[in-house]
Motif scaffolding. Sequence first.
Motif, mmCIF file in Angstrom:
data_model
loop_
_atom_site.group_PDB
_atom_site.id
_atom_site.type_symbol
_atom_site.label_atom_id
_atom_site.label_comp_id
_atom_site.label_asym_id
_atom_site.label_seq_id
_atom_site.Cartn_x
_atom_site.Cartn_y
_atom_site.Cartn_z
ATOM 1 N N TYR A 83 0.847 -1.196 0.000
ATOM 2 C CA TYR A 83 0.000 0.000 0.000
ATOM 3 C C TYR A 83 0.880 1.243 0.000
ATOM 4 C CZ TYR A 83 -3.217 3.602 1.756
ATOM 5 O OH TYR A 83 -3.952 4.752 1.919
ATOM 6 N N THR A 85 0.385 5.701 -0.353
ATOM 7 C CA THR A 85 -0.423 6.899 -0.588
ATOM 8 C C THR A 85 0.527 8.070 -0.713
ATOM 9 O OG1 THR A 85 -2.180 8.315 0.268
ATOM 10 C CG2 THR A 85 -0.766 7.282 1.904
ATOM 11 N N ARG A 103 5.420 10.495 -0.058
ATOM 12 C CA ARG A 103 4.725 9.222 -0.209
ATOM 13 C C ARG A 103 4.888 8.414 1.078
ATOM 14 N NH1 ARG A 103 7.706 7.252 -3.886
ATOM 15 N NH2 ARG A 103 6.543 8.082 -5.673
ATOM 16 N N GLY A 196 -8.386 6.203 5.762
ATOM 17 C CA GLY A 196 -8.111 6.316 4.338
ATOM 18 C C GLY A 196 -7.868 4.964 3.701
ATOM 19 N N LEU A 197 -7.136 4.087 4.402
ATOM 20 C CA LEU A 197 -6.892 2.738 3.908
ATOM 21 C C LEU A 197 -8.188 1.921 3.923
ATOM 22 C CD1 LEU A 197 -5.195 0.294 3.076
ATOM 23 C CD2 LEU A 197 -4.521 0.032 5.480
ATOM 24 N N THR A 263 -11.609 5.913 -8.437
ATOM 25 C CA THR A 263 -10.922 4.715 -7.955
ATOM 26 C C THR A 263 -11.250 3.558 -8.896
ATOM 27 O OG1 THR A 263 -11.177 5.477 -5.676
ATOM 28 C CG2 THR A 263 -10.555 3.174 -5.987
ATOM 29 N N SER A 297 -3.934 13.659 -4.701
ATOM 30 C CA SER A 297 -3.774 12.559 -3.737
ATOM 31 C C SER A 297 -3.939 11.237 -4.477
ATOM 32 C CB SER A 297 -4.829 12.680 -2.628
ATOM 33 O OG SER A 297 -4.803 11.540 -1.793
ATOM 34 N N ARG A 298 -3.006 10.325 -4.254
ATOM 35 C CA ARG A 298 -3.086 9.008 -4.912
ATOM 36 C C ARG A 298 -2.950 7.905 -3.868
ATOM 37 N NH1 ARG A 298 0.981 11.330 -8.756
ATOM 38 N NH2 ARG A 298 -0.204 12.228 -10.485
ATOM 39 N N GLN A 299 -3.669 6.834 -4.101
ATOM 40 C CA GLN A 299 -3.572 5.635 -3.272
ATOM 41 C C GLN A 299 -3.464 4.415 -4.184
ATOM 42 O OE1 GLN A 299 -7.359 6.776 -1.143
ATOM 43 N NE2 GLN A 299 -6.404 5.582 0.482
ATOM 44 N N GLN A 789 -9.218 11.461 0.360
ATOM 45 C CA GLN A 789 -9.631 10.084 0.596
ATOM 46 C C GLN A 789 -8.538 9.267 1.266
ATOM 47 O OE1 GLN A 789 -12.104 7.819 -2.392
ATOM 48 N NE2 GLN A 789 -10.275 6.535 -2.435
ATOM 49 N N SER A 790 -7.288 9.715 1.139
ATOM 50 C CA SER A 790 -6.180 9.000 1.774
ATOM 51 C C SER A 790 -6.159 9.162 3.283
ATOM 52 C CB SER A 790 -4.852 9.514 1.209
ATOM 53 O OG SER A 790 -4.711 10.899 1.500
#
Length: 935
Positions: A83, A85, A103, A196-197, A263, A297-299, A789-790
């Motif tokens: 994982y 983010t 990150r 977030g996860l 997503t 924001s990226r996950q 969202q993270s």
Amino acid sequence: MYQDSVWTPAPKGTTLISCVPNKESCSHPLNLGFCFFWLQREGHTMLTLVVFLLCAASSVTASAKGGAAGPRLNNDQLYKFSYNTEVLVDRVRGSKEGTAGYRISSDVDVNLVWRDPSNKDDQLIQLAISNVRIEPASQRSKKKNVLHGSTAESLLGKTKLAALTKPFFLHLKNGKAKAFYSFWAEPATIKNLKRGLASLLQMQRTTGKVIENDVSGRCTVEYKAVKGQVTRTKVLDTCKTAETGFTTHSQVLGVGRKSSSVTTFTLEDGFIHSAVAEETHSLAVNSRRSAAAKVVSRQTLTLVGTEAGPLEAAGTDVAEVVKSIDAKLAAVGIIADKVKSKCKGCPTLFEHWQSEQKQLEPASLSKATAPRSFLALLQSIRKASKNEILKVLQSASKTSLPQVVDAVTSAQTTASLDAMIQFLNFTDAKGLVLQERFLYACGFASHPNERMLQVLLDISKGKIGSADIKESNVIIMGALVHKLCQKGGCNLPAVVEVKKLILDGPDSTKVESEVQMYLLALKNSLLPEAIPIFTKYAESEVGAYCTIALTALQRYDFTLMTNEVKHTVNRVYHQNHRVYEKNVRAAAADVILSSNPSYMEVKNLLLSIGNLPHEMNKYMLSKIQDILRFQLPASNVVQHAMKDTISHNYDRFAKVGSSSAYSGFMAKSADVTSTYSLDILYSGSGILRRSNMNIYGASNGALLHGLQVAIEAQGLESMIGATADEGEGDLESFAGMSALLFDVQLRPVTFFKGYSDLMSKMFSMTGDPMNVVKGLILLTDHSEVIQLQSGLKASAEFQGGLAIDISGGMEVSLWYRESKTSVNNRGALVVTGNVTVDMDFMRVGVEVSYETEASLDFITTVQFSEYPFLVCMQMDKTTFPFSESLSKYESISSGKSVASHKRKKQLVPGSEFPLHQENSNMCNKGQLSHLSLMQ
């Protein structure tokens, strides 16, 4: 009624599946088809329909439950994921220096803890984070890498890292988060990262639109499912969270935001193989979209393998199972907690004030340093207590104190308003300057609340030492009513009380100044209920009432102009009932031409030209020509009416005079269009009757009346032995100026009133213009917290500050038989935008800004020794500097930081704005050459 009914047997040889209203039978798709079977006997149709509907409803419910199923975990299996983010901040178009950001990477173990035996999609899931790493989001040299040499433990600290790696639990039912279990004692930042996860596991395997709760709040979500893949698009504008911000009421001065959140899930055997989320928020100043910043924001959650896992726990429900695992676990909610950032080593408000006070002295108000310091101080005031603010107010010098009042009032916090109430003494007439600065700052407030209006209402009920302050207070209350009504607060108790006060006000007194005060307050309020009042006062015997009422009607949307209003305004212009002053008739013509006029209204206006006083003939002719040349809204109907040669002929359109009306562009861009208009009306003797300068800004269909400066004069003919125009012979000598700034009408200023006052001021006149408004104004004001969202949070702050000095004057020289009016505008503008992600362990951000200093002078010189008299109008913009800057910064809790700065400067050449050709000809005549030297 069905007790005696019996079922009709089916035709021989037909096999019927029993149809009864229960889930077990009706949920079967075959049963549903037979539920609406033939009942031949009369009276059985209703029973049949009821049975069918019950079956159909049960079937749909079951189908929806099955169709909306989410990810399913296998028992006794441990899912191992990687994982990461990351968060990035930059200007919208990106920059060569790269983005600022970091990150967070880790391993994640996921396993099923409990499942409802009767519903495979009702699951309690455990998640455990391990092997945490924090690194730059992009490649950096050691010098530019603020994280070089750091570890997750050194950044977070042992306690927080331990909390982050402690397992937590998610209750998923049909793919939706029903509960999130963690520990109350954990820091909010840690719980938010876990949320977030956990939010990444929430999904459904069918296409549809639903409302979901996740870390971002309660949002509308759209799912699109294809074989082996699901795309989730969150409609971010619908998200409801506990943290709300504010923005400027004016769209032209405001900030626009574009956001997206998508997503993409890939599935294997009903469970998530990977989830990739990207969320982007871009914010830009509407009037200059290059002043923009974004946060991305990226996950990414990727399944790397599975292995044997723990056995499923026993229990009848989720709460029992969670309690058996750890009694300290609690359902803490999946929506993010508020996080307050702590500023280490930040100066106190008083310390900040000491470093900024020199920039807020009057000598600096024409420079960009003043609004820059104003905005910086305002941010500190918003975080300060009432006593801290009072300390600054009490320590400021006499010359800087008005600017401090501007900043404190513009902060618009409870503490700042309380401090101002305690500091100002409205019973003291000597405090007029500070009191009016406070009132004007309230009028320009970006996001006023009911309490601010209540404070002004309480002031109006108490003893006020200055008549001017009493007048300003009521006028500004009207402006606050308009802003609060715009936000849907028209029924708030304070708003209702003030509405009654100003609506009843004009008829409650016979004092001329008080009637004008209430009419000006109503003009600011733009209440539809005030239109009948303005309609009544438009036909008043007092010219000042007529002018205020007519200029107020012009501010309303033309759809509110009823036939009664239009008939009244036309009666005034055409003098059907009585004779009116020229400036009143000119104001009536403005209302007619700006209110979607009919063909007959325009034709009658055209037919009046030639029968008006000399200068008004010229004014109306110039007004019509300006509408056609500048393609103003009435241009089509004017063109149509002018096809009639009776109304459009040489006799009417060859009238001479010096009055004029002219509109033009000040600036034109993809973001904003700025226009100006100059209307000048003279008396037949050559003395100014009315001068009206307007500046408008338009952006994305929204219009802002940025500035209006109107100078009026009357009753001055006796000075030069001239004869007054029709209906103006008995007017008292008067000259004054009225200003409207950013849609807010201010208290008018009187140059002189009465012949004796005129004579005394003429002999003492220095030629220096009189100040109309001076101070610091918060134009743009946008603040919001963006919950990513993270689990990370971004804060966006955009502010625009204006230092402004508007003055005007009028001089009359009997010796040279000349008059001169001037309007001088000086200003400095600074706009800054900050987007920051500030966690306990690291802070990253980007700042975009631009600034300028400019001046605009409008001077009219008239030589009335002969007729037609010579008039020279000049509207000059000086050369001014303009600069833009971009800064990016990263810092960690130890104090280590890196930053990059980029600045671009340019000089914008000055210019003289074009007016009509006749004006240019007169300015170039030799008779006025000496006047040009004076200017």
